[in-house]
Design an enzyme around this catalytic site. Sequence first.
Site, PDB file in Angstrom:
ATOM      1  CG  HIS A  40      16.583  16.827  22.549  1.00 53.21           C
ATOM      2  ND1 HIS A  40      17.877  16.476  22.131  1.00 53.21           N
ATOM      3  CD2 HIS A  40      15.772  15.734  22.438  1.00 53.21           C
ATOM      4  CE1 HIS A  40      17.726  15.049  21.892  1.00 53.21           C
ATOM      5  NE2 HIS A  40      16.598  14.612  21.885  1.00 53.21           N
ATOM      6  CG  LEU A 130      15.942  10.049  29.955  1.00 53.72           C
ATOM      7  CD1 LEU A 130      14.715   9.929  28.952  1.00 53.72           C
ATOM      8  CD2 LEU A 130      15.905  11.391  30.393  1.00 53.72           C
ATOM      9  NE  ARG A 370      30.674 -16.825  47.115  1.00 57.90           N
ATOM     10  CZ  ARG A 370      29.929 -17.461  47.829  1.00 57.90           C
ATOM     11  NH1 ARG A 370      28.871 -16.681  48.567  1.00 57.90           N
ATOM     12  NH2 ARG A 370      29.517 -18.716  47.568  1.00 57.90           N
ATOM     13  CD  GLU A 425      20.884  -5.992  42.229  1.00 55.41           C
ATOM     14  OE1 GLU A 425      19.788  -5.606  42.064  1.00 55.41           O
ATOM     15  OE2 GLU A 425      20.840  -6.855  43.004  1.00 55.41           O
ATOM     16  CG  PHE A 451      22.259 -10.686  40.773  1.00 58.43           C
ATOM     17  CD1 PHE A 451      21.162 -11.240  39.904  1.00 58.43           C
ATOM     18  CD2 PHE A 451      22.296 -11.174  42.104  1.00 58.43           C
ATOM     19  CE1 PHE A 451      20.505 -12.359  40.376  1.00 58.43           C
ATOM     20  CE2 PHE A 451      21.626 -12.371  42.581  1.00 58.43           C
ATOM     21  CZ  PHE A 451      21.047 -13.005  41.810  1.00 58.43           C
TER      22      PHE A 451
END
Length: 468
Positions: A40, A130, A370, A425, A451
């Site tokens: 690039h 990106l 958890r 997140e 998630f």
Amino acid sequence: MPTTPASVEPIIEPSALDRQSINTIRCLAMDAVQRAESGHPGMPMGAAAMAYVLWTRHLKHDPNDPSWVDRDRFILSAGHGSMLLYALLHLTGYDLPLEEIKNFRQWGSKTPGHPESHITPGVETTTGPLGQGFATGVGMAMAERYLAAHFNTEEHPLVDHYTYGIVSDGDLMEGISSEAASLAGHQGLGRLIYLYDDNEISIDGSTDIAFTENVPQRFEAMGWHVHAVEDGNDLVAIDQAIRAAKSETERPSLLCVRTSIGYGSPNKQDTAAAHGAPLGEEEIARTKEALGWPSDAPAFHVPEAVATHMREATQTGAEAHAQWDALYDTYEAAHPDQAATFARWMNGTLPTDWDAVLPTFATGTSRATRAASGTVLDHLVGEMGAYLVGGSADLTGSNKTHVNGQADMQASTPGGSYVRYGVREHAMAAAANGMALHGGVRPYVGTFLIFSDYLRPALRLSGLMEQP
Ligand SMILES: Cc1ncc(C[n+]2csc(CCOP(=O)(O)OP(=O)(O)O)c2C)c(N)n1
């Protein structure tokens, strides 16, 4: 006064050597992409001037010691423009010889297509997807402010650096950068400074076809200081914009710099054709002519005067580093315990037998994972204290990521070791990468497994970058 770049006088009248240095960066990018037959060239050619001003006038770094803890961090979020970063690293004296530039994109080289932090000295984080670099830098700036809050004294600004980045249209289109920008604005990260390579071109053509919002207003609304530079080749304006950003201490800064992709190329400048393919021998010859490059210069030519000038970074860097070493010595004499903790955190050394505190769970009893995680964290934070910087994407109670005694990290309480990431997140995981890469803290984050799909690209980079 020290001769660190930070204390260099403002640019009043750019010199011929400034222009020649910038053109050297452009020509190296064109030549390397041409030889590799892929890459690039356009972005490095358009952003060369802003990168040059940043690296020669502002960036505090020591090319001979890329891991110096008080260096400024620089992130090329638009990782596809990697030749920009490689040219800067080479020219300022990092362990990246011209041979590596000639081997751009070759197997086993230190100059892969996109920057990789575990491969190339001076590359702070792996970029290419990106938006990741943008969000990673937010974590670096959080780590810097956190450590400053823990260790600095009035006389000893031990942790005293900036996080800079160059971000592109593509970076700002990606969702992760919006999450991260919102978080950075909320946190008031005054030492985070991004230069936006606003060239209005991406792969499909003009950004008009897909990206027409008012970027400056968007960032202002998220609590950023925004400053426009109308001409990306105006070194004086770029220098002034960076100075304005450094004097803004409460808000992160976005400097919107209008540039031309493929600058100098008679047929490809300002078009998507300059984005991701070699310009071609003929177009390179015409571009070099337009830039005033000597017609008989071979590919990969670095004028002697440019080499000498750019390599001054090794001298100013060594001086800045030596000054910091002296500061550290006085700090250590005055605050030996704090200095020992600082050294341990920066080295990433865990306490001996840190795992001896881990609880054992009897077999045959049932327990939510958890809950087990929360119990383990209780013990680990008890053992390692504020070295662990935790957080959750708005599921603190559910995921049991918070340990009694951890204060919130907020703009008004930067030394708090618990980050309220909000429902973000992806930015959370990338920011954790940034903290780990910055060093001095050991980040952990939590959300529900399902998630974690929202943060997977950042998790992939944690693995690639060999980060904990
Ligand atoms: C997450 C992600 N999606 C897609 C790409 C592929 N890609 C590389 S550069 C680019 C966009 C180029 O536009 P811009 O960021 O403005 O860079 P410039 O054209 O100025 O070089 C895309 C879509 C990528 N690198 N990362």
